[in-house]
Design a protein around this motif. Sequence first.
Motif, PDB file in Angstrom:
ATOM      1  N   PHE A 169     -45.419  20.340  39.016  1.00 49.41           N
ATOM      2  CA  PHE A 169     -46.413  19.749  40.133  1.00 49.41           C
ATOM      3  C   PHE A 169     -45.887  18.882  41.025  1.00 49.41           C
ATOM      4  O   PHE A 169     -45.249  17.895  40.832  1.00 49.41           O
ATOM      5  CB  PHE A 169     -47.508  19.284  39.321  1.00 49.41           C
ATOM      6  N   ARG A 183     -54.458  18.259  33.871  1.00 48.30           N
ATOM      7  CA  ARG A 183     -55.097  19.176  33.129  1.00 48.30           C
ATOM      8  C   ARG A 183     -54.159  19.830  32.169  1.00 48.30           C
ATOM      9  O   ARG A 183     -54.386  20.344  31.260  1.00 48.30           O
ATOM     10  CB  ARG A 183     -55.910  19.743  34.108  1.00 48.30           C
ATOM     11  N   ALA A 184     -53.030  20.240  32.741  1.00 50.24           N
ATOM     12  CA  ALA A 184     -51.972  21.144  32.305  1.00 50.24           C
ATOM     13  C   ALA A 184     -51.476  20.373  30.930  1.00 50.24           C
ATOM     14  O   ALA A 184     -51.120  21.144  29.884  1.00 50.24           O
ATOM     15  CB  ALA A 184     -50.793  21.425  33.290  1.00 50.24           C
ATOM     16  N   HIS A 205     -42.201  21.253  29.735  1.00 50.72           N
ATOM     17  CA  HIS A 205     -43.284  21.706  30.676  1.00 50.72           C
ATOM     18  C   HIS A 205     -42.667  23.057  31.404  1.00 50.72           C
ATOM     19  O   HIS A 205     -41.367  22.851  31.838  1.00 50.72           O
ATOM     20  CB  HIS A 205     -43.275  20.515  31.777  1.00 50.72           C
ATOM     21  N   GLU A 247     -62.600  15.138  35.132  1.00 54.63           N
ATOM     22  CA  GLU A 247     -62.413  14.821  36.733  1.00 54.63           C
ATOM     23  C   GLU A 247     -61.811  13.308  36.750  1.00 54.63           C
ATOM     24  O   GLU A 247     -62.223  12.368  35.758  1.00 54.63           O
ATOM     25  CB  GLU A 247     -63.814  14.921  37.283  1.00 54.63           C
ATOM     26  N   ASP A 264     -54.630  15.999  44.071  1.00 52.78           N
ATOM     27  CA  ASP A 264     -54.717  17.541  43.706  1.00 52.78           C
ATOM     28  C   ASP A 264     -53.674  17.854  42.636  1.00 52.78           C
ATOM     29  O   ASP A 264     -53.923  18.457  41.434  1.00 52.78           O
ATOM     30  CB  ASP A 264     -54.714  18.498  44.787  1.00 52.78           C
ATOM     31  N   ASP A 265     -52.304  17.417  42.877  1.00 55.05           N
ATOM     32  CA  ASP A 265     -51.144  17.689  42.075  1.00 55.05           C
ATOM     33  C   ASP A 265     -51.332  16.842  40.820  1.00 55.05           C
ATOM     34  O   ASP A 265     -51.083  17.346  39.863  1.00 55.05           O
ATOM     35  CB  ASP A 265     -50.036  17.412  42.915  1.00 55.05           C
ATOM     36  N   GLU A 268     -44.392  24.102  34.118  1.00 56.28           N
ATOM     37  CA  GLU A 268     -44.858  23.927  35.619  1.00 56.28           C
ATOM     38  C   GLU A 268     -44.270  22.639  35.906  1.00 56.28           C
ATOM     39  O   GLU A 268     -43.837  21.577  35.323  1.00 56.28           O
ATOM     40  CB  GLU A 268     -46.301  23.733  35.506  1.00 56.28           C
ATOM     41  N   LEU A 322     -54.262  15.835  39.361  1.00 52.07           N
ATOM     42  CA  LEU A 322     -55.424  16.258  38.795  1.00 52.07           C
ATOM     43  C   LEU A 322     -54.819  17.679  37.817  1.00 52.07           C
ATOM     44  O   LEU A 322     -54.874  17.765  36.508  1.00 52.07           O
ATOM     45  CB  LEU A 322     -56.586  16.632  39.389  1.00 52.07           C
ATOM     46  N   ALA A 323     -53.920  18.372  38.499  1.00 54.30           N
ATOM     47  CA  ALA A 323     -53.503  19.544  38.019  1.00 54.30           C
ATOM     48  C   ALA A 323     -52.738  19.357  36.933  1.00 54.30           C
ATOM     49  O   ALA A 323     -52.595  20.248  35.881  1.00 54.30           O
ATOM     50  CB  ALA A 323     -52.994  20.559  39.256  1.00 54.30           C
ATOM     51  N   ALA A 324     -51.792  18.240  37.219  1.00 56.29           N
ATOM     52  CA  ALA A 324     -50.628  18.149  36.068  1.00 56.29           C
ATOM     53  C   ALA A 324     -51.595  17.416  34.828  1.00 56.29           C
ATOM     54  O   ALA A 324     -51.119  17.800  33.668  1.00 56.29           O
ATOM     55  CB  ALA A 324     -49.749  17.105  36.696  1.00 56.29           C
TER      56      ALA A 324
END
Length: 346
Positions: free
Chosen positions: A27, A211-212, A23, A219, A204-205, A25, A207-209
């Motif tokens: 999050f 998707r990453a 990884h 969703e 939010d974190d 990123e 969901l972002a993670a």
Amino acid sequence: MSFERIAPEQYDSIPEVPEPVEHAELFGHVGEADELARAYRTGKFHHALILSGPRGIGKATFAFRLAHHLLANPRPAEAPSTLVRPDPASTLFRLMAQGAHPSLLHLTRPAADRGAGFKSAVTVDEIRRVGRFLSMTSHDGGYRVVIVDAADDMNRNAANALLKSLEEPPPRTLFLLVVHSIGRMLPTIRSRCQLLKLKPLAGDDLLAALRAVSPGSEEVPDDLAAKASGSVREALLMTQFGGLDIANAVDAVVSGGRFDVAAAYRIADAVGGRDSTVQFRLFNEHVAGIAEARAQAAGQAGDAELAARLADQWSGVRQRIVDTDTYNLDKRQHVVGLLGQLCAAR
């Protein structure tokens, strides 16, 4: 394009999902990451950190990002005051991901001696690799980093062996202990480490993670976010391997008025098959989580007697999971037995 793994497969790898070391990123956990970056820059860095928190919230990713920061910046005074996103195409990143960097040692459950799979604990033989690793001179005079993931998977002999290394650490050495359950760590190890409690990811974190690591993820439903408890790992297992249905079915049996044997066997059929390795692991993690949550709730309520009894049950659940894996016991009977045990104790 399909995912291509370059890191060694681990005992808890998820198909088509990158390992934490892969990884780029991170999050969440921004405040904790920046605090450690500043401590490194100013020379106030502890030699051993416990990264504690629920499974799947990014503790191992955090550990590898911090290790990358040290290895990319061997002179602390010249290091950035924040953890900069690494370049996945860089030599350093790829060496770390491949487990080939000479200044990084990643210890986890080793492969089984016979057949496929992995051992049920981080063994003393794995921890003994620390001594050999630290006996070598750093190739650039910078830090050497030891990551134990997960440190609460160590057996007693392994924990005692690690304690010896923590007591007399060589200069410019960092130990990063990834811990899912801090209560399982030896007090003597805890006393020699700085404890960093990482929190579950916010919506939010999460969901972002998600998707990453799993492009194309839809969703996150409200009930999934609640069930996942801020854990990307749980969200992935629930969305890709039917884990949400398994968790709902387990919760229905455990919270019912009586033990529904037929429902328990339906769950056993769903998770106990030869091709249901991930589902079986998810069942075990969810059941262990229920037992742990019960013990913690009793302790927080001040009922010491109940808390002790439920803590013993939690320990028994974990041991039963280990025994089933170690001795290749019947998975269906394991599932039904654990569900009956939890129902009897409610």
